[in-house]
Design a protein around this motif. Structure first.
Motif, short mmCIF file in Angstrom:
data_model
loop_
_atom_site.label_atom_id
_atom_site.label_comp_id
_atom_site.label_asym_id
_atom_site.label_seq_id
_atom_site.Cartn_x
_atom_site.Cartn_y
_atom_site.Cartn_z
N PHE A 1 1.10 -1.06 -0.03
CA PHE A 1 -0.12 -0.15 0.08
C PHE A 1 0.89 1.36 0.05
O PHE A 1 1.51 1.70 1.04
N ASP A 2 0.95 1.83 -0.91
CA ASP A 2 1.77 3.17 -1.35
C ASP A 2 0.83 4.20 -0.53
O ASP A 2 -0.25 4.00 0.02
N GLU A 3 1.32 5.47 -0.59
CA GLU A 3 0.59 6.56 -0.01
C GLU A 3 -0.63 6.87 -0.53
O GLU A 3 -1.70 6.90 -0.02
N GLN A 4 -0.82 6.73 -1.98
CA GLN A 4 -2.29 6.95 -2.51
C GLN A 4 -3.10 6.08 -2.06
O GLN A 4 -4.37 6.26 -1.83
N GLU B 1 -7.87 3.77 0.95
CA GLU B 1 -8.60 2.80 2.13
C GLU B 1 -9.02 3.61 3.23
O GLU B 1 -10.21 3.16 3.57
N PHE B 2 -8.65 4.72 3.64
CA PHE B 2 -9.19 5.45 4.77
C PHE B 2 -10.67 6.14 4.27
O PHE B 2 -11.52 6.39 4.96
N VAL B 3 -10.53 6.59 2.86
CA VAL B 3 -11.67 7.32 2.41
C VAL B 3 -12.88 6.38 2.35
O VAL B 3 -13.85 6.51 2.72
N ARG B 4 -12.46 5.12 1.82
CA ARG B 4 -13.40 3.87 1.75
C ARG B 4 -14.03 3.61 3.28
O ARG B 4 -15.26 3.55 3.35
#
Length: 413
Positions: free
Chosen positions: A270-273, A278-281
């Motif tokens: 999991f890169d920064e994007q 993931e947090f938005v989801r």
């Protein structure tokens, strides 16, 4: 008939004995009462005897020391060849995950018995409890061997294939010959960490993460990194990622007295994007769920709960009210955790070390010592070592096989 002494009844010595040709009268000297002890222990008693990746991948991926020296020898006798050899002796084989090769019966005794049987058919005289204490050159260029058995005497050639750094009188003899021996450093070990001093970490014991990445930057700016499955233990970390990490960092970690700081990324895919996504989801799909009960990034619940606690996030916090600073702290615990190593721990019953005969002393096309004609080296006594997965045994088979071929040419000269 040429007389040959094989010093060491481990993987390399026995493989040479099993492949020795006509015109050779060989005597094998084993210091202990048991032949092939490490072979019997390999793979948890199942004998992970090789790895198919040896034939297709760069040796640098698997051998922290010795990759360049082994590249051509592996083309001569690699994983495919060793599998064919054991199958020719009646040992059925199979391949498991990661390319690891095992006997189909899952019993290391099948490999040991095949080698012992082949050596006996080659009329190799095997002496156990026979420690070699001295080797000297005779006036005619042969070798006088002193050992704790009646078979000692004069030999035309000597193969040193002891399972580790030569010691005692054998080491003294080699040093008198001018052979350079590299100092020993443990390899393939688990790490004791400062994090294990807390109960929350010890509660993780037994949990594992697939694909974690460990990294260390030395004082000179060099970087060591290893990725693989990571096992949490009551004293720190183990598993394939840790063993590979310790293997490539063996000398550096020894020089630091096993006290150093390293970084751990528990979800490197999991890169920064992807992290932000993931947090938005999570905020959209289960805003009211408690963060501590909803692991992201494919992490196991136990570790996720630990990371949330380490980040200072309350157990009652939901994704809806997760602040940016708290999110940043949580990401640090998951993707760039700073951990301090405070010691090492042996890996199961297996022990691998780097060090031994300097590779520059050896012609790897024949395995003969460049300084002393008809003195050969094979296996773990050479400064070659590898990560787990069958790579160490393959190096022993390959070097032992080349020695057998070289001794065969000596017999016809």
């Amino acid at each position: 008939m040429k007389r040959v002494a094989i010093i060491g009844g481990g993987a390399a010595g026995m493989f040479c004995a099993a492949n020795i040709g006509e015109g050779i009268e060989a005597t094998l000297f084993e210091a202990s009462a048991t032949l092939m002890r490490k072979v019997l222990l390999s793979g948890g008693g199942r004998c992970n005897f090789s790895n198919e990746n040896i034939d297709t991948r760069n040796p640098n991926e698997f051998y922290p020391r010795g990759a360049g020296s082994l590249r051509k020898p592996f083309r001569r006798f690699g994983a495919k060849h060793v599998r064919e050899f054991f199958e020719s002796l009646g040992v059925e084989t199979k391949t498991e995950d990661g390319g690891r090769m095992f006997p189909a019966c899952d019993d290391s005794r099948a490999i040991a018995a095949a080698l012992f049987g082949a050596a006996r058919r080659n009329r190799v005289r095997i002496e156990c409890n026979a420690r070699v204490s001295k080797i000297e050159r005779t006036e005619d260029g042969r070798f006088a061997i002193e050992a704790s058995c009646p078979s000692a005497g004069i030999f035309d050639a000597v193969l040193v294939a002891v399972g580790g750094n030569p010691s005692g009188g054998l080491r003294e003899s080699l040093e008198k010959f001018g052979v350079n021996i590299m100092p020993t450093a443990p390899s393939l070990f688990s790490l004791k960490t400062d994090t294990a001093e807390t109960q929350t970490w010890r509660d993780l014991a037994g949990a594992s993460i697939d694909g974690a990445e460990l990294s260390y930057t030395d004082p000179n700016g060099g970087k060591i990194a290893a990725r693989g499955s990571l096992l949490f233990t009551h004293f720190g970390i183990g598993g394939p990622a840790t063993l590979k990490f310790s293997s490539f960092g063996a000398r550096l970690f020894q020089s630091a007295n096993y006290r150093f700081e390293f970084s751990a990324n528990f979800a490197p895919n999991f890169d920064e994007q992807k992290r932000r996504s993931e947090f938005v989801r999570a905020r959209a799909e289960f805003a009211k769920r408690k963060i501590s009960n909803a692991p992201l990034f494919g992490l196991p619940q136990k570790f996720w709960s630990y990371a949330v606690e380490r980040a200072g996030i309350s157990g009652e916090t939901t994704f809806a009210n997760l602040g940016k600073n708290a999110e940043r702290s949580l990401c640090e615990e998951i993707f760039s955790a700073k951990i301090r190593c405070v010691g090492k721990s042996a890996h199961k019953a297996e022990f691998v070390s780097c060090g031994g005969i300097d590779r520059l002393e050896i012609d790897f096309s024949t395995m003969v010592c460049k300084k002393i004609p008809n003195l050969f080296f094979a296996g773990e006594c050479i400064d070659i070592d590898a990560i787990t997965g069958g790579f160490n045994l393959q190096a022993a088979w390959t070097t032992g096989k080349i020695c057998a071929e070289s001794l065969g040419k000596l017999a016809t000269s």
